[in-house]
Scaffold this motif. Sequence first.
Motif, short mmCIF file in Angstrom:
data_model
loop_
_atom_site.label_atom_id
_atom_site.label_comp_id
_atom_site.label_asym_id
_atom_site.label_seq_id
_atom_site.Cartn_x
_atom_site.Cartn_y
_atom_site.Cartn_z
N GLU A 141 -4.47 125.17 -9.57
CA GLU A 141 -4.19 123.81 -10.01
C GLU A 141 -4.24 123.72 -11.54
O GLU A 141 -3.41 123.05 -12.16
CB GLU A 141 -5.20 122.84 -9.40
N VAL A 142 -5.20 124.37 -12.15
CA VAL A 142 -5.31 124.34 -13.60
C VAL A 142 -4.09 125.00 -14.24
O VAL A 142 -3.50 124.48 -15.19
CB VAL A 142 -6.60 125.05 -14.05
N ALA A 143 -3.70 126.15 -13.69
CA ALA A 143 -2.54 126.87 -14.25
C ALA A 143 -1.27 126.04 -14.17
O ALA A 143 -0.46 126.04 -15.11
CB ALA A 143 -2.36 128.19 -13.52
N HIS A 200 -8.08 133.15 -16.95
CA HIS A 200 -8.03 133.20 -15.49
C HIS A 200 -7.73 131.83 -14.90
O HIS A 200 -7.60 131.70 -13.68
CB HIS A 200 -9.37 133.72 -14.95
N GLY A 201 -7.63 130.83 -15.72
CA GLY A 201 -7.31 129.49 -15.24
C GLY A 201 -8.52 128.65 -14.91
O GLY A 201 -8.39 127.59 -14.30
N GLY A 202 -9.71 129.08 -15.32
CA GLY A 202 -10.87 128.22 -15.18
C GLY A 202 -10.70 126.97 -16.03
O GLY A 202 -10.21 127.03 -17.15
N MET A 203 -11.11 125.83 -15.49
CA MET A 203 -10.91 124.57 -16.19
C MET A 203 -11.63 124.55 -17.53
O MET A 203 -11.09 124.10 -18.53
CB MET A 203 -11.43 123.42 -15.30
N GLY A 204 -12.86 125.09 -17.56
CA GLY A 204 -13.62 125.05 -18.80
C GLY A 204 -12.96 125.84 -19.91
O GLY A 204 -12.74 125.33 -21.02
N ALA A 256 -25.06 109.34 -10.87
CA ALA A 256 -23.68 109.62 -11.24
C ALA A 256 -23.39 111.08 -10.98
O ALA A 256 -24.30 111.90 -10.81
CB ALA A 256 -23.45 109.29 -12.72
N SER A 257 -22.11 111.40 -10.94
CA SER A 257 -21.66 112.77 -10.73
C SER A 257 -20.74 113.16 -11.88
O SER A 257 -20.22 112.30 -12.59
CB SER A 257 -20.92 112.87 -9.40
N TRP A 258 -20.59 114.46 -12.08
CA TRP A 258 -19.58 114.93 -13.03
C TRP A 258 -18.67 115.93 -12.33
O TRP A 258 -19.11 116.72 -11.50
CB TRP A 258 -20.21 115.51 -14.29
N LEU A 259 -17.38 115.84 -12.65
CA LEU A 259 -16.36 116.66 -12.01
C LEU A 259 -15.68 117.51 -13.08
O LEU A 259 -14.92 117.01 -13.89
CB LEU A 259 -15.32 115.76 -11.31
N PRO A 260 -15.96 118.84 -13.10
CA PRO A 260 -15.43 119.70 -14.15
C PRO A 260 -14.19 120.50 -13.74
O PRO A 260 -13.87 121.51 -14.37
CB PRO A 260 -16.61 120.64 -14.44
N TYR A 261 -13.51 120.11 -12.68
CA TYR A 261 -12.28 120.78 -12.25
C TYR A 261 -11.31 119.74 -11.71
O TYR A 261 -11.69 118.58 -11.51
CB TYR A 261 -12.58 121.87 -11.22
N PRO A 262 -10.05 120.08 -11.47
CA PRO A 262 -9.06 119.08 -11.07
C PRO A 262 -9.47 118.32 -9.82
O PRO A 262 -9.98 118.90 -8.87
CB PRO A 262 -7.79 119.91 -10.82
#
Length: 417
Positions: free
Chosen positions: A342-344, A315-319, A125-131
């Motif tokens: 994208e996060v912002a 800074h708009g980091g997803m975490g 499996a994979s994990w996606l921590p950003y948009p």
Amino acid sequence: MKILGYTSPARGHLFPLIPILTELRDRGHLVSVRTLAGSVDVVRSLGLSAHAVDPRIEAIEHDDFTARSAVGAVKRSTATFVKRSEFESSDLASAISSDRPELLLIDTNCWGAAAVAEASGLPWASWLPYPAPFPGKGIPPFGPGFAPAGNRQGRLRDAVLGRLITTSVARTIRPPLNAVRASIGVPELRDTREVFTRPPLTLYLTAEPFEYHRVDWPASFRLVGPVSYDPPADPPPGLAEIDRPIVLVTTSSEFQDDARLVATTLTALEDEDVFVIATLPAGDPAGIDIPANAWVEHWIPHSALLPRAACVITHGGMGATQKALSHGVPVVAVPFGRDQLEVARRVEVSGAGVRLPLRRLTAARLRAAVREATARSGRAGELAQAMNSAGGAPKAADEIEQLAATWTAGPEATVPS
């Protein structure tokens, strides 16, 4: 079950994985991790087995902050992942040989490791921590941080620029990445979307309504909500004595030259009735002029500050952004690059904060943005409820165990030597 996690050399990708790994550990699974050298001791302190990835992988650093456009930054980032993939493949193969895992968890940015996982025959499996960086119906093209289209002109923009971005990125990554995949013995990628859809299961670490609503999610995707972890550290002396609303400023854990955000915040809020606490994990606080109503530290656990924070400037980091929102704290997002545009935009569209483009960053505008964002605490609280009800680490562990229970390997599966 023996589980092996493999991460890119980025704390922003390791830290969201840690609560999932400890949840699996607490369920009786044996967990080992390959990650960046500087975080091996942190992982081991949690009772998990950990080793550093091949140092040649860490030596290939991100230089996307030097790009002159959002598309250029995406191309530089993806080129970095391709360069690392050649070393990842042999590194993960070696780890499989020594650890003999029964399931693999592969960072979404580790494309060489993903190819080895695909060839191994093991459930993975994979994990996606950003948009999610691939096209979808009604979703703006990834990179520039466009707002979702609301009219015909916007849909035309998405169609034209989406095709341009996808074609440009594909030319950068497909030939060299397919060469790596061919050496491992897995099928070549026909389009760049497959980088994110080949895993049998992808744990997407977000939730609606922060993420845009899609009608065409890949069948392998599970939105499990934000998952966060703070390395252990004592809160600074004097925190309990602060009697003003706290404004937390976060910068990237990977260098991207974003200390300007801290300096501007200190100027903007020097005369406001708040106390500013800024963290610079990849920067140097030395040389910054710090007013009486502020601290600037290399690192302070955000979890110690967020229950008292009135606003987070990020800074708009997803975490960092989702950590603030999951605590019901409104956000001012000033994106510097990578996925941060994208996060912002998602912060803005969700109504739980304010987006301030970097080119417009001044003390006066930032001060106004903080005041506006602070007034949106109600919406931030609503978003927190939605995020926290998505399941988090327990939901992710459920999905991993379900994958293992239903897995059937193909006859062609092999692990490269």
